[in-house]
Design an enzyme around this catalytic site. Structure first.
Site, PDB file in Angstrom:
ATOM      1  N   PRO A  10       0.637  -1.290  -0.116  1.00  0.00           N
ATOM      2  CA  PRO A  10      -0.136  -0.221  -0.013  1.00  0.00           C
ATOM      3  C   PRO A  10       0.652   1.206   0.133  1.00  0.00           C
ATOM      4  O   PRO A  10       1.844   1.419   0.728  1.00  0.00           O
ATOM      5  CB  PRO A  10      -0.999  -0.182   1.266  1.00  0.00           C
ATOM      6  CG  PRO A  10      -0.147  -1.203   2.305  1.00  0.00           C
ATOM      7  CD  PRO A  10       0.719  -2.180   1.159  1.00  0.00           C
ATOM      8  N   ASN A  11       0.350   2.331  -0.797  1.00  0.00           N
ATOM      9  CA  ASN A  11       1.051   3.639  -0.856  1.00  0.00           C
ATOM     10  C   ASN A  11       2.164   3.559  -1.688  1.00  0.00           C
ATOM     11  O   ASN A  11       2.859   4.862  -1.956  1.00  0.00           O
ATOM     12  CB  ASN A  11       0.939   4.233   0.626  1.00  0.00           C
ATOM     13  CG  ASN A  11      -0.379   4.121   1.215  1.00  0.00           C
ATOM     14  OD1 ASN A  11      -1.285   4.794   0.503  1.00  0.00           O
ATOM     15  ND2 ASN A  11      -0.273   3.555   2.528  1.00  0.00           N
ATOM     16  N   ARG A  18       5.070  10.940  -2.737  1.00  0.00           N
ATOM     17  CA  ARG A  18       4.785  10.535  -1.420  1.00  0.00           C
ATOM     18  C   ARG A  18       6.150  10.814  -0.575  1.00  0.00           C
ATOM     19  O   ARG A  18       7.095  10.340  -0.614  1.00  0.00           O
ATOM     20  CB  ARG A  18       4.355   9.151  -1.045  1.00  0.00           C
ATOM     21  CG  ARG A  18       4.274   8.702   0.218  1.00  0.00           C
ATOM     22  CD  ARG A  18       4.313   7.325   0.306  1.00  0.00           C
ATOM     23  NE  ARG A  18       3.989   6.769   1.735  1.00  0.00           N
ATOM     24  CZ  ARG A  18       4.097   5.561   2.257  1.00  0.00           C
ATOM     25  NH1 ARG A  18       4.508   4.559   1.438  1.00  0.00           N
ATOM     26  NH2 ARG A  18       3.737   5.290   3.297  1.00  0.00           N
ATOM     27  N   TYR A  23      11.020   9.134   1.257  1.00  0.00           N
ATOM     28  CA  TYR A  23      10.970   7.976   0.499  1.00  0.00           C
ATOM     29  C   TYR A  23      11.620   8.325  -1.057  1.00  0.00           C
ATOM     30  O   TYR A  23      11.773   7.578  -1.778  1.00  0.00           O
ATOM     31  CB  TYR A  23       9.565   7.706  -0.163  1.00  0.00           C
ATOM     32  CG  TYR A  23       8.818   6.892   1.360  1.00  0.00           C
ATOM     33  CD1 TYR A  23       9.363   5.885   1.922  1.00  0.00           C
ATOM     34  CD2 TYR A  23       7.614   7.645   1.757  1.00  0.00           C
ATOM     35  CE1 TYR A  23       8.765   5.299   3.229  1.00  0.00           C
ATOM     36  CE2 TYR A  23       7.316   7.361   3.080  1.00  0.00           C
ATOM     37  CZ  TYR A  23       7.779   6.017   3.738  1.00  0.00           C
ATOM     38  OH  TYR A  23       7.067   5.378   4.983  1.00  0.00           O
ATOM     39  N   ASN A  75       8.151  -5.124  -0.613  1.00  0.00           N
ATOM     40  CA  ASN A  75       8.096  -4.139   0.321  1.00  0.00           C
ATOM     41  C   ASN A  75       6.626  -4.042   0.666  1.00  0.00           C
ATOM     42  O   ASN A  75       5.789  -3.602  -0.165  1.00  0.00           O
ATOM     43  CB  ASN A  75       8.460  -2.761  -0.480  1.00  0.00           C
ATOM     44  CG  ASN A  75       8.355  -1.483   0.690  1.00  0.00           C
ATOM     45  OD1 ASN A  75       7.599  -1.632   1.482  1.00  0.00           O
ATOM     46  ND2 ASN A  75       8.868  -0.499   0.156  1.00  0.00           N
ATOM     47  N   ALA A  78       2.876  -0.560   5.241  1.00  0.00           N
ATOM     48  CA  ALA A  78       2.628  -0.750   6.491  1.00  0.00           C
ATOM     49  C   ALA A  78       2.128  -2.174   7.082  1.00  0.00           C
ATOM     50  O   ALA A  78       2.079  -2.367   8.192  1.00  0.00           O
ATOM     51  CB  ALA A  78       1.507   0.414   7.024  1.00  0.00           C
ATOM     52  N   HIS A  81       4.258  -4.041   9.561  1.00  0.00           N
ATOM     53  CA  HIS A  81       4.422  -4.047  10.940  1.00  0.00           C
ATOM     54  C   HIS A  81       3.095  -4.821  11.704  1.00  0.00           C
ATOM     55  O   HIS A  81       3.291  -4.968  12.956  1.00  0.00           O
ATOM     56  CB  HIS A  81       4.292  -2.295  11.370  1.00  0.00           C
ATOM     57  CG  HIS A  81       5.472  -1.666  10.473  1.00  0.00           C
ATOM     58  ND1 HIS A  81       6.645  -1.812  10.469  1.00  0.00           N
ATOM     59  CD2 HIS A  81       5.063  -0.983   9.631  1.00  0.00           C
ATOM     60  CE1 HIS A  81       7.247  -1.181   9.603  1.00  0.00           C
ATOM     61  NE2 HIS A  81       6.249  -0.422   9.054  1.00  0.00           N
ATOM     62  N   ASP A  88       1.840 -14.994   7.226  1.00  0.00           N
ATOM     63  CA  ASP A  88       1.409 -16.544   7.074  1.00  0.00           C
ATOM     64  C   ASP A  88       1.503 -16.982   5.871  1.00  0.00           C
ATOM     65  O   ASP A  88       2.173 -18.222   5.289  1.00  0.00           O
ATOM     66  CB  ASP A  88      -0.033 -16.534   7.257  1.00  0.00           C
ATOM     67  CG  ASP A  88      -0.040 -16.770   9.036  1.00  0.00           C
ATOM     68  OD1 ASP A  88       0.645 -16.983   9.753  1.00  0.00           O
ATOM     69  OD2 ASP A  88      -1.476 -16.838   9.460  1.00  0.00           O
ATOM     70  N   GLU A  99      12.583  -8.973   2.333  1.00  0.00           N
ATOM     71  CA  GLU A  99      12.022  -7.812   3.002  1.00  0.00           C
ATOM     72  C   GLU A  99      12.526  -6.557   2.629  1.00  0.00           C
ATOM     73  O   GLU A  99      13.927  -6.461   2.723  1.00  0.00           O
ATOM     74  CB  GLU A  99      11.674  -8.053   4.476  1.00  0.00           C
ATOM     75  CG  GLU A  99      11.030  -6.595   5.126  1.00  0.00           C
ATOM     76  CD  GLU A  99      11.090  -6.926   6.674  1.00  0.00           C
ATOM     77  OE1 GLU A  99      11.809  -7.587   7.214  1.00  0.00           O
ATOM     78  OE2 GLU A  99      10.433  -5.933   7.292  1.00  0.00           O
ATOM     79  N   HIS A 101      12.817  -2.221   2.712  1.00  0.00           N
ATOM     80  CA  HIS A 101      12.054  -0.882   3.164  1.00  0.00           C
ATOM     81  C   HIS A 101      13.104   0.369   2.653  1.00  0.00           C
ATOM     82  O   HIS A 101      14.354   0.301   2.681  1.00  0.00           O
ATOM     83  CB  HIS A 101      12.146  -0.681   4.646  1.00  0.00           C
ATOM     84  CG  HIS A 101      11.122  -1.668   5.211  1.00  0.00           C
ATOM     85  ND1 HIS A 101       9.876  -1.711   4.905  1.00  0.00           N
ATOM     86  CD2 HIS A 101      11.290  -2.793   5.883  1.00  0.00           C
ATOM     87  CE1 HIS A 101       9.304  -2.944   5.529  1.00  0.00           C
ATOM     88  NE2 HIS A 101      10.211  -3.631   6.015  1.00  0.00           N
ATOM     89  N   SER A 103      12.918   3.424   3.770  1.00  0.00           N
ATOM     90  CA  SER A 103      13.188   4.179   4.606  1.00  0.00           C
ATOM     91  C   SER A 103      13.941   3.308   5.684  1.00  0.00           C
ATOM     92  O   SER A 103      13.752   1.968   5.423  1.00  0.00           O
ATOM     93  CB  SER A 103      12.292   4.999   5.197  1.00  0.00           C
ATOM     94  OG  SER A 103      11.470   3.968   5.832  1.00  0.00           O
ATOM     95  N   ARG A 108      12.838   5.400  12.693  1.00  0.00           N
ATOM     96  CA  ARG A 108      11.560   6.170  12.633  1.00  0.00           C
ATOM     97  C   ARG A 108      10.455   6.022  13.905  1.00  0.00           C
ATOM     98  O   ARG A 108      11.324   5.875  14.913  1.00  0.00           O
ATOM     99  CB  ARG A 108      10.831   5.954  11.400  1.00  0.00           C
ATOM    100  CG  ARG A 108      11.958   6.210  10.292  1.00  0.00           C
ATOM    101  CD  ARG A 108      10.927   5.796   8.857  1.00  0.00           C
ATOM    102  NE  ARG A 108       9.652   6.870   8.565  1.00  0.00           N
ATOM    103  CZ  ARG A 108       8.915   6.490   7.802  1.00  0.00           C
ATOM    104  NH1 ARG A 108       8.986   5.427   7.069  1.00  0.00           N
ATOM    105  NH2 ARG A 108       7.975   7.010   7.475  1.00  0.00           N
ATOM    106  N   ARG A 112       7.179   1.390  13.674  1.00  0.00           N
ATOM    107  CA  ARG A 112       7.734   0.741  12.637  1.00  0.00           C
ATOM    108  C   ARG A 112       9.151  -0.018  12.707  1.00  0.00           C
ATOM    109  O   ARG A 112       9.681  -0.677  11.955  1.00  0.00           O
ATOM    110  CB  ARG A 112       8.254   1.869  11.658  1.00  0.00           C
ATOM    111  CG  ARG A 112       7.172   2.559  11.017  1.00  0.00           C
ATOM    112  CD  ARG A 112       7.734   3.923  10.011  1.00  0.00           C
ATOM    113  NE  ARG A 112       6.851   4.971   9.973  1.00  0.00           N
ATOM    114  CZ  ARG A 112       5.791   4.972   9.130  1.00  0.00           C
ATOM    115  NH1 ARG A 112       5.387   3.927   8.206  1.00  0.00           N
ATOM    116  NH2 ARG A 112       4.871   5.912   8.945  1.00  0.00           N
TER     117      ARG A 112
HETATM  118  C1  DQA Z   1       8.189   1.247   4.063  1.00  0.00           C
HETATM  119  C2  DQA Z   1       8.082   1.867   5.704  1.00  0.00           C
HETATM  120  C3  DQA Z   1       6.930   1.363   6.156  1.00  0.00           C
HETATM  121  O1  DQA Z   1       6.839   1.666   7.857  1.00  0.00           O
HETATM  122  C4  DQA Z   1       5.695   2.304   5.453  1.00  0.00           C
HETATM  123  O2  DQA Z   1       4.579   1.965   6.171  1.00  0.00           O
HETATM  124  C5  DQA Z   1       5.816   2.146   4.266  1.00  0.00           C
HETATM  125  C6  DQA Z   1       7.060   2.112   3.286  1.00  0.00           C
HETATM  126  C7  DQA Z   1       9.390   1.771   3.413  1.00  0.00           C
HETATM  127  O3  DQA Z   1       9.864   1.376   2.200  1.00  0.00           O
HETATM  128  O4  DQA Z   1      10.354   2.658   4.033  1.00  0.00           O
HETATM  129  O5  DQA Z   1       4.833   2.204   3.359  1.00  0.00           O
HETATM  130  O6  DQA Z   1       7.836   0.095   3.834  1.00  0.00           O
END
Ligand code: DQA
Length: 147
Positions: A10-11, A18, A23, A75, A78, A81, A88, A99, A101, A103, A108, A112
């Site tokens: 998401p996002n 953003r 980011y 990635n 959120a 978390h 699962d 995994e 990220h 950031s 942070r 997170r």
């Molecule tokens: C993220 C870090 C997450 O905490 C956040 O919710 C994101 C982006 C990152 O790529 O730094 O959406 O995964």
């Protein structure tokens, strides 16, 4: 054809617009284009992004039992978390997941710092901006002996 799945949650479709201070300015298309350039001939990239948990889980199920999928860069945004459903799904599949990220999630907000998916991933990369994706793909390629 053998491929790597680049899976974003998401996002992350908003990358470039953003919170660029957190980011960066690269869009998801920019990032995926650079990742595709890392691959040797004969390998391809399947790049997907879902804002919902179900899309991520369905994509993990589909690639995770596909013998042509060499690895998954995830990635989860959120969901990282708190989504035990994504955790699962990763635990259920056979293909390795790294995994990622953009950031440094440990520098942070407190929420997170916890990743519920980290224990079921092959490894985690955080804090290198858009290069986090390249490091994750490199790790999978090294694991597969492709460089
Ligand atoms: C993220 C870090 C997450 O905490 C956040 O919710 C994101 C982006 C990152 O790529 O730094 O959406 O995964």
């Amino acid at each position: 054809m053998k491929y790597y799945l680049i899976l974003n949650g998401p996002n992350l479709n908003l990358l470039g617009r953003r919170q660029p201070d957190v980011y960066g300015h690269d869009t998801l298309d920019d990032i995926n284009r650079e990742l595709a350039q890392m691959l040797p001939d004969g390998l391809s990239l399947d790049a997907r992004q879902y804002n919902g948990e179900g899309g991520i889980i369905d994509a993990l199920h589909a690639a995770g039992f596909d013998e042509n999928c060499l690895g998954i860069v995830l990635n989860a945004g959120a969901y990282t978390h708190y989504s035990y459903a994504v955790a699962d799904a990763i635990a259920a599949i056979e293909v390795p997941v790294v995994e990622v990220h953009i950031s440094n999630v440990h520098a942070r907000e407190d929420f997170r710092r916890k990743s519920v998916i980290a224990p079921v991933c092959s490894g985690s990369i955080s804090g290198f901006g858009a290069d986090s994706y390249k490091l994750a793909l490199s790790a999978l390629m090294m694991r597969n002996g492709k460089n």
